[in-house]
Design an enzyme around this catalytic site. Structure first.
Site, PDB file in Angstrom:
ATOM      1  N   ASN A  46      47.956  44.651  39.612  1.00 12.63           N
ATOM      2  CA  ASN A  46      47.091  44.713  38.436  1.00 12.63           C
ATOM      3  C   ASN A  46      45.646  44.451  38.781  1.00 12.63           C
ATOM      4  O   ASN A  46      45.321  43.696  39.710  1.00 12.63           O
ATOM      5  CB  ASN A  46      47.577  43.749  37.338  1.00 12.63           C
ATOM      6  CG  ASN A  46      46.904  42.384  37.411  1.00 12.63           C
ATOM      7  OD1 ASN A  46      45.765  42.201  36.973  1.00 12.63           O
ATOM      8  ND2 ASN A  46      47.596  41.409  37.996  1.00 12.63           N
TER       9      ASN A  46
ATOM     10  N   ILE B 134      43.264  43.866  35.891  1.00  8.02           N
ATOM     11  CA  ILE B 134      42.863  43.809  34.487  1.00  8.02           C
ATOM     12  C   ILE B 134      41.365  43.550  34.396  1.00  8.02           C
ATOM     13  O   ILE B 134      40.685  44.053  33.508  1.00  8.02           O
ATOM     14  CB  ILE B 134      43.633  42.689  33.743  1.00  8.02           C
ATOM     15  CG1 ILE B 134      45.150  42.848  33.906  1.00  8.02           C
ATOM     16  CG2 ILE B 134      43.230  42.642  32.265  1.00  8.02           C
ATOM     17  CD1 ILE B 134      45.731  44.126  33.390  1.00  8.02           C
ATOM     18  N   GLY B 135      40.862  42.786  35.354  1.00  8.38           N
ATOM     19  CA  GLY B 135      39.437  42.471  35.328  1.00  8.38           C
ATOM     20  C   GLY B 135      39.139  41.358  34.353  1.00  8.38           C
ATOM     21  O   GLY B 135      38.041  41.254  33.801  1.00  8.38           O
ATOM     22  N   LEU B 136      40.147  40.502  34.138  1.00  6.81           N
ATOM     23  CA  LEU B 136      39.959  39.296  33.331  1.00  6.81           C
ATOM     24  C   LEU B 136      39.393  39.604  31.950  1.00  6.81           C
ATOM     25  O   LEU B 136      38.588  38.844  31.403  1.00  6.81           O
ATOM     26  CB  LEU B 136      39.083  38.294  34.092  1.00  6.81           C
ATOM     27  CG  LEU B 136      39.725  37.865  35.426  1.00  6.81           C
ATOM     28  CD1 LEU B 136      38.723  37.203  36.344  1.00  6.81           C
ATOM     29  CD2 LEU B 136      40.906  36.939  35.190  1.00  6.81           C
TER      30      LEU B 136
ATOM     31  N   CYS C 147      38.218  34.224  41.262  1.00  7.01           N
ATOM     32  CA  CYS C 147      37.150  35.091  40.810  1.00  7.01           C
ATOM     33  C   CYS C 147      36.082  35.218  41.895  1.00  7.01           C
ATOM     34  O   CYS C 147      35.841  34.273  42.639  1.00  7.01           O
ATOM     35  CB  CYS C 147      36.543  34.457  39.568  1.00  7.01           C
ATOM     36  SG  CYS C 147      36.037  35.664  38.379  1.00  7.01           S
TER      37      CYS C 147
ATOM     38  N   ASN D 221      48.139  32.422  42.767  1.00  7.55           N
ATOM     39  CA  ASN D 221      47.614  33.558  42.028  1.00  7.55           C
ATOM     40  C   ASN D 221      48.059  34.836  42.775  1.00  7.55           C
ATOM     41  O   ASN D 221      48.734  34.740  43.786  1.00  7.55           O
ATOM     42  CB  ASN D 221      46.079  33.465  41.965  1.00  7.55           C
ATOM     43  CG  ASN D 221      45.554  34.051  40.659  1.00  7.55           C
ATOM     44  OD1 ASN D 221      45.980  35.113  40.248  1.00  7.55           O
ATOM     45  ND2 ASN D 221      44.641  33.357  40.029  1.00  7.55           N
TER      46      ASN D 221
ATOM     47  N   GLY E 288      54.897  32.573  41.210  1.00  3.00           N
ATOM     48  CA  GLY E 288      54.971  33.761  42.062  1.00  3.00           C
ATOM     49  C   GLY E 288      56.334  34.409  42.063  1.00  3.00           C
ATOM     50  O   GLY E 288      57.229  33.984  42.792  1.00  3.00           O
ATOM     51  N   GLY E 289      56.506  35.428  41.256  1.00  2.00           N
ATOM     52  CA  GLY E 289      57.724  36.227  41.309  1.00  2.00           C
ATOM     53  C   GLY E 289      58.962  35.557  40.759  1.00  2.00           C
ATOM     54  O   GLY E 289      60.080  35.994  41.033  1.00  2.00           O
TER      55      GLY E 289
END
Ligand SMILES: Cc1cc2nc3c(=O)[nH]c(=O)nc-3n(C[C@H](O)[C@H](O)[C@H](O)COP(=O)(O)OP(=O)(O)OC[C@H]3O[C@@H](n4cnc5c(N)ncnc54)[C@H](O)[C@@H]3O)c2cc1C
Ligand SMILES: Cc1cc2nc3c(=O)[nH]c(=O)nc-3n(C[C@H](O)[C@H](O)[C@H](O)COP(=O)(O)OP(=O)(O)OC[C@H]3O[C@@H](n4cnc5c(N)ncnc54)[C@H](O)[C@@H]3O)c2cc1C
Ligand SMILES: Cc1cc2nc3c(=O)[nH]c(=O)nc-3n(C[C@H](O)[C@H](O)[C@H](O)COP(=O)(O)O)c2cc1C
Ligand SMILES: Cc1cc2nc3c(=O)[nH]c(=O)nc-3n(C[C@H](O)[C@H](O)[C@H](O)COP(=O)(O)O)c2cc1C
Ligand code: FES
Ligand code: FES
Lengths: 269, 309, 309, 269
Positions: free
Chosen positions: B73, B75-77, B134, B197, B248-249
């Site tokens: 992904n 999404i770009g926050l 970020c 993350n 994570g997963g």
């Protein structure tokens, strides 16, 4: 436009249900029409909405796949599936009696028209939500014309079902094997929709863009968009498409049906 | 709800969780998207979608792509910004039974400071989770999280701007430096650590000769990364003294228990929730069954109980 | 063989490959295990199982475990040692049509030096591939590959001990430092770079409360890591001037082309070969079909041809 | 011991073949006996060898699964599969006419005995390779006694097939629902194998360890081991088990059949 018979999913209740496949039948283009026993979803569903379907008994593929509700009747929903990849192929292999895990009904639906002629434009696999719409329009005593386009005759779907509930069905195929030779958008141009016309379109993006253009002067033009979806219910923000006014539209919650004017048609993806 | 979750209780830095399951940031929206799909009582907490000072419209689509057992992904926050969050989104989260974790992200120390002080003292918020994945505009775009010094500085910045417990969310992109970033966060005053993350990744559409994501690359999540995340949680949990939240997963009760055994005090479920929003309830059944079979009285007895050869 | 692979030819640092497909080290043994299963002519080169100075018996079992779309392994670099390799294994590799890449690993600079000079000048060897994922005993167990300075030093050590072309095999554990390690290798004289080696990972048997691997943790390979590997190859290929060989989860012609587009001049196939030893032949069909459809005359026209938005 | 009728795979030719499922039949313990049309493999296979089977039409599970060759006759090989996880469940769902991708024949086989009595000891799903062996022994005019152990009567497999080719079949079940109540190793103790006996055993590790112990004074004791395998043909070094003399044995190429004396039985894994 008059009554908005559908609503944002966030204001309503969604259902996740493991439902029984009641029936399976072959359609054109290797498609399969599945009848699922899903009373909670059938009760709420309106034309234009979709379900997110788990396409495995195991863990692959990972994500659910969005599939339009091609009709809902009593306790049943109908899905028309075209086998294009792992997930849809698995779906097309289901047999009566199998179970499928489904979330729905998702997204908004078509805004039902007031007066004026109703033109339903389907390209490729755009027909399923428009069949549902045609049936509801017929139930409401409203007439509709259905334009069905496909690559060739063998790939046409839901032709008879559409004919049963529409005033007219016009067909175009790219190879000329049935109906007019050419694109379904040529049929739209030929019909030259009046300013009182309500246009409803579902199909590939270039087709929708062309319909939106032709329909500029129509009373309303609603298009059903596709986007890759991880959740289908507004949690991931994955299903964005560029909006006409800058920014993005979210196909799963704000759509999949949009007034064509809201969509950015130049280089939309 | 009827389930007795008393033995599933856990505590992270003073925040009481009725179950060890936390909805991971960015995969559960602001908690109100799931009407009917998820019994919120099965969640110990909800980590809201990452919030920035100003609203962000997010990245150019396509934003997601499925990979083998994974979700890519970018999404770009996309988020509503802190003011709209407080106005429109917090009320629901504050009212819901799960604890409320606000995930924050900034592109500069000043943004982290402003966000943290804006959220300080607001009723209904139980914890801040600091996303350091970020890009750091001040230091040329590399993410804060890959450098132990920057992680320490972000932690101090946030801690001095709020009285809320602070959980640092580590990025796997720190690589061999991961444990160092964890220690840096702990020394700088972090109350807890969450990891991981997403892992930087990309996919290419060979017919169009273009990246599949509008943003070129993105972050990988889902079962594909689980064994990597589990090792990172194990490594970090054996280094630090503050509680660790594993991410994570995770898609099953088995996975939850594996992360607890590796040293996590609680876990976050992300991609798994997108697919099966009712997963938390199924997981609780499985966790209770495991505790029954192994005669485990308290969840904390599982944390770190891994035996090494 | 009847296939005309002339347009599939590629060149890596002077080593001629008849196809861009290389069997990845550790997943094709010493090339003679596959009687009847693989048409060796479909391979441009074989990277032999990693060789150390002395034989190694490898790690305590279990050594492998399947994860979602991935393979977790901790073989522990079991190998026959350089002398037995030269005596028993090289003759087959030297005779086979694919080029012969010898993958070497040491636990000290001296071991790398000794190995490289022992292999120098031996007929039949076309290239050394330097595995720097091994724990560095001199520097306290962290792998050489996570530190650009150590990578530079290993590169210089090997280069000064042999006249063979040298390919540095990077480890993803370098994280945010990966591109730096690539540049360090290039500046220190590496002729090519290959990446990625496996990603550190673990799995736990929750019923036995133990790691599933005898070695506690291992390395993750296979399709699960492909999107991570692809981004790393893309990042490194855009930084360095020497040829890059892409590795990680490649299991189809589509994957091969994606890595080429991202900037690789050739690829290695590992886990995919273990499962389908005839994969290289299937891949060549797919690559040729792609070249036909896109009117591509030479393989090198694909390398780096990714268009960015 | 006399002739070694099998060989190291590295000295011979292996086959990867997509073969047709010719027949499917149910066995005890939800097991399924598959008949595959695999002439190249059938021609070469000897008792104790196995095949690596791709257990998916798609990409999950990733690795092939090792399955013993339960017999080979003319162009066919037989596999007895117990559904324990994703891969074996998929195999057990195959129907006649489906295709399965198989690599084999892999590993070495049992060393055939010279004189002496032959005792075949199967625990749980250990029977398949021993049935193959029993049939070959019968073809050679040698007599064998088969000891079959299972949790309960319903989980016994290949009983009739064994009875057809063995002098005697003795059964033990843990719950006493058929044959002697107890473990199959108790049957071995009771038989008190003479120093001229040749013992062949396949089953769970603790059972094999106990057989090896009881059989210490037998003329020969061969055991078939299991290990997780990534390749099955010697390329990955993943299938190591500790050897009696330190170091490791590789189950896929040096085994799966080993003289029991070569195996490290104390804390073997
Ligand atoms: C709102 C909506 C309604 C739809 N209605 C129908 C329908 O009624 N009938 C029907 O057959 N199909 C419908 N689709 C398309 C269907 O979702 C895709 O064909 C399906 O997801 C492909 O999955 P796959 O595993 O078969 O293919 P894959 O192997 O995943 O890929 C094959 C192709 O499908 C595309 N695709 C993959 N995942 C998605 C995803 N999550 N969303 C959209 N596209 C994807 C890929 O880009 C690729 O081009 C609809 C899509 C949307 C968004
Ligand atoms: C030489 C040999 C011969 C065998 N012969 C037969 C046979 O004739 N019939 C039969 O039904 N089974 C046989 N097995 C066992 C069979 O390989 C496993 O049951 C199968 O691999 C499990 O796969 P799964 O996907 O169904 O289960 P999974 O979901 O993968 O796991 C279920 C269980 O199987 C074990 N397992 C998983 N992968 C492997 C692997 N690659 N090798 C060994 N064990 C594994 C797991 O540890 C777990 O305990 C044999 C194994 C070996 C090594
Ligand atoms: C669609 C999506 C959006 C995400 N958004 C955020 C975010 O806003 N802030 C954050 O810290 N992590 C975010 N993440 C990362 C997740 O919280 C989590 O750390 C990661 O997905 C790994 O967990 P999983 O494998 O269970 O998904 C996001 C992940 C996904 C898949
Ligand atoms: C069983 C196994 C053994 C390996 N042994 C080695 C080795 O000896 N030397 C080395 O440099 N890499 C080794 N590798 C790493 C591979 O060469 C490759 O870098 C990695 O597996 C990623 O590629 P893949 O996803 O195609 O397998 C090994 C990998 C596996 C799975
Ligand atoms: S698909 Fe997740 S928000 Fe639309
Ligand atoms: S399974 Fe690969 S060497 Fe035995």
């Amino acid at each position: 436009m008059t009554s908005r018979m559908t609503r944002k999913t966030a204001e309503d209740t969604l259902h996740k249900t493991v439902c029984r496949v009641e029936g399976v039948s072959k359609e054109g283009g290797e498609c399969v029409l599945l009848t699922l026993d899903a009373p909670e979803i059938a009760k709420l569903a309106v034309p234009g909405q979709f379900v997110m379907v788990k396409c495995t008994d195991g863990a692959c593929p990972l994500l659910r796949r969005p599939i339009s509700i091609a009709s809902a009747r009593e306790d049943k929903i109908f899905l028309l599936v075209q086998p294009v990849g792992t997930g849809t192929r698995w779906l097309c292999e289901r047999k009566a009696g199998d179970s499928i895990d489904v979330i729905g009904p998702l997204g908004n639906g078509f805004t039902l028209p007031g007066a004026g002629e109703n033109i339903l434009v389907s390209g490729g696999l755009g027909a399923p939500p428009l069949l549902f719409l045609a049936r509801i329009l017929a139930d409401m005593g409203k007439q509709a014309v259905s334009l069905l386009g496909a690559g060739s005759s063998s790939r046409l779907v839901l032709k008879n079902e559409m004919a049963a509930v529409c005033k007219d069905v016009f067909i175009s195929t790219e190879d000329g094997s049935e109906g007019t030779k050419g694109l379904v958008t040529d049929l739209v141009s030929k019909l030259a929709p009046k300013s009182t016309a309500n246009i409803f379109a579902c199909g590939p993006l270039p087709m929708l863009a062309r319909v939106a253009e032709i329909a500029e002067k129509a009373s309303s033009c609603q298009v059903s968009l596709e986007a890759k979806m991880a959740c289908g219910y507004g949690a991931c923000m994955g299903c964005a498409v560029p909006a006409a006014n800058g920014g993005y539209l979210h196909v799963c919650t704000q759509g999949p049906v949009f007034p064509s004017k809201l969509v950015m048609w130049r280089n939309p993806l | 709800m009827s389930r007795d979750t008393s033995r599933l209780k856990t505590d992270i830095a003073g925040m009481n969780l009725s179950t060890p399951l936390i909805a991971a940031s960015g995969t559960f929206g602001y908690g109100d998207e799931h009407k009917g799909l998820c019994d919120l009582d099965c969640l110990g907490a909800i980590a809201a979608k990452g919030i920035s000072l100003l609203p962000r419209i997010g990245n150019l689509p396509p934003r997601i792509h499925e990979t083998p057992s994974g979700l890519l992904n970018a999404i770009g926050l996309e988020n509503v910004g802190v003011e709209a969050f407080l106005e429109d989104k917090l009320p629901f989260l504050a009212k819901a039974r799960p604890a409320c974790i606000v995930n924050i992200l900034g592109e500069s120390f000043d943004e982290y400071a402003q966000l943290s002080s804006r959220l300080d003292g607001i009723p209904g918020i139980d914890m801040l989770e600091v996303n350091v994945s970020c890009p750091n505009v001040e230091e040329g775009g590399l993410s804060f999280g890959v450098d132990p010094d920057l992680v320490a500085k972000v932690t101090k910045t946030v801690k001095s701007a709020t009285a809320l417990p602070v959980m640092l969310k580590l990025t796997p992109m720190a690589g061999a430096k991961l444990a160092e970033t964890a220690l840096a966060a702990q020394e700088a005053g972090a109350d807890a650590i969450s990891l991981i993350n997403t892992i930087g990744a990309m996919e290419i559409d060979i017919e169009r000769k273009r990246p599949v994501l509008g943003n070129v690359s993105g972050g990988l999540s889902g079962p594909a990364i689980r064994p990597v995340a589990l090792k990172m949680v194990f490594d970090v949990a054996s280094m630090v003294d503050i509680p660790v939240v594993g991410i994570g997963g995770i898609t099953s009760a088995r996975d939850v228990i594996a992360f607890l055994l590796a040293g996590a005090s609680a876990v976050q479920v992300g991609t798994g929730l997108l697919i099966d929003p009712d997963l938390p309830c199924t997981m609780l059944d499985g966790i209770e069954d495991y505790m029954d079979r192994h005669g485990i009285a308290r969840l904390s007895d599982i944390t770190g109980a891994l035996e090494l050869p």
